[in-house]
Design an enzyme around this catalytic site. Structure first.
Site, short mmCIF file in Angstrom:
data_model
loop_
_atom_site.label_atom_id
_atom_site.label_comp_id
_atom_site.label_asym_id
_atom_site.label_seq_id
_atom_site.Cartn_x
_atom_site.Cartn_y
_atom_site.Cartn_z
N ASP A 39 0.84 -1.20 0.00
CA ASP A 39 0.00 0.00 0.00
C ASP A 39 0.88 1.24 0.00
O ASP A 39 2.02 1.23 0.48
CB ASP A 39 -0.91 0.02 1.23
CG ASP A 39 -1.95 -1.09 1.21
OD1 ASP A 39 -2.24 -1.60 0.11
OD2 ASP A 39 -2.46 -1.44 2.29
N ARG A 40 0.33 2.32 -0.50
CA ARG A 40 1.09 3.56 -0.64
C ARG A 40 1.71 4.02 0.68
O ARG A 40 2.86 4.45 0.73
CB ARG A 40 0.19 4.66 -1.20
CG ARG A 40 0.90 5.97 -1.45
CD ARG A 40 -0.03 6.98 -2.10
NE ARG A 40 0.66 8.23 -2.38
CZ ARG A 40 0.11 9.27 -2.99
NH1 ARG A 40 -1.15 9.19 -3.40
NH2 ARG A 40 0.80 10.37 -3.20
#
Length: 381
Positions: free
Chosen positions: A196-197
């Protein structure tokens, strides 16, 4: 020169002369566009007769592409989609069904897998292919100092929070696009998995298709040991806990992906739920008189579902601090004032065998400085 060559040359001259005559006459009539189309068809025939070793896809001639290591083992439909940038997939499958695409002069199906050295014939087609200009300097490096491991088969970096692994959803350039710009001579570079970012830590990329296939197989067969560190809200009491939950993806009206826990199987009408499993271990509890209780956990993934750790912990009542999707939003806002400006989730260790040599690898990403500093501040309170 053989009689066959002489005949071919004469044929080309006659076709050219015929085309010019028709164009001149057509300009005096209302059928100019029709003859322009005829001219295009004649050009296709001339060029295809003149060369049987074209290596570039174009509108005038069939191209003959040699499969290299980067495309070895790839399905021919995926190979064409990647090669024919700008061409709709529907058109790619049409030329496959029609038999216009050949591999080693034979008709093939869309699921045919390519081998090293195969010759793929691609018919004349309109493709918006942008070639890399020669002599252009690589982009300035953003990840050179973040490399954990690298050899001819794979590249492993310590991804910082805030970087998406790939572009999309308003992000023009992710990790994979940036690395390809930094390494313009790399024939093959693909993500092995995602983070995930706002998650930091170990991110694996493959530099060979054979390595990518082997790593994907290892992940599918649970032959990897991936450990994460996270700080959760609340006091976690169990030293070890195995969590198994059914998860289901859904999409918000604005297009964002979300995942929830399926507690009522009857509501899963389409059988889309997936079992998720994680082993959690308590590392340390923290108690702050101003912002409450927290627990530092280590998670060992058994499965690797989208947002698995974030959703499981939120469902159990221990949301990851700083999580802007499944966390406590009021607490997150308060923690910013105490120095935590990101989600406290870090991929710390990945143990895996090398995809080609089978050597045991332990890939370690140290806890980021900002997370370590936040924990020290908690200890002082």
């Amino acid at each position: 020169m053989s009689w066959c060559d002489v005949f071919t040359d004469i044929k080309c001259i006659l076709i050219k002369n015929l085309t010019v005559t028709l164009i001149v006459k057509s300009q005096e009539s209302s059928q100019y566009k029709l003859h322009q189309s005829f001219k295009q068809s004649m050009n296709n025939l001339i060029i295809e007769n003149q060369s049987s070793n074209n290596s570039k896809v174009g509108e005038l001639a069939a191209a003959f592409l040699t499969v290299d290591e980067a495309s070895e083992g790839q399905r021919v439909d995926n190979f064409l989609t990647k090669t024919l940038k700008g061409v709709p997939k529907s058109h790619v499958y049409r030329i496959l069904r029609s038999g216009e695409v050949r591999v080693n002069k034979k008709r093939i199906d869309a699921d045919f897998r390519l081998s090293m050295g195969d010759i793929v014939r691609v018919p004349p087609i309109r493709a918006t292919i942008t070639e890399k200009p020669e002599g252009v300097a690589p982009a300035s490096s953003k990840f050179e100092n973040a490399i954990i491991y690298e050899d001819d088969a794979m590249l492993v970096i310590d991804k910082a929070a805030g970087f998406a692994v790939h572009g999309g959803s308003g992000i023009s350039r992710g990790v994979i696009e940036q690395l390809r710009l930094e390494r313009p001579k790399a024939k093959f570079l693909e993500l092995v998995h995602r983070l995930d970012r706002e998650t930091s830590g170990v991110l694996m990329l493959a530099k060979k298709r054979s390595a990518l296939v082997a790593l994907h197989e290892a992940i599918r067969n649970n032959q990897t040991d991936k450990r994460y560190l996270m700080l959760v809200q609340g006091e976690w009491l169990e030293q070890k806990k195995r969590v198994v939950l059914d998860l289901q993806k859904y999409v918000l009206p604005n297009g964002e992906r979300r995942v929830n826990v399926v507690t009522d199987v009857s509501k899963d009408k389409f059988g889309e739920r997936q079992t998720s499993e994680t082993m959690f271990r308590l590392i340390k509890n923290y108690s702050s008189p101003t912002i409450g209780k927290f627990s530092l956990l280590e998670a060992q993934l058994v499965t690797g579902r989208t947002h698995q750790l974030r959703v499981q912990l939120s469902h159990l009542g221990f949301p990851i601090v700083g999580d802007d999707k499944y966390g406590d939003f009021a607490l997150n806002k308060a923690l910013v004032k105490h120095g935590l400006k990101r989600m406290f989730l870090h991929s710390s260790v990945t143990k895996i065998r090398h995809p080609l040599t089978q050597e045991k690898l332990e890939l370690v990403a140290p806890m980021p400085a900002e997370l370590g500093k936040f924990l020290k501040n908690l200890e002082k309170e």
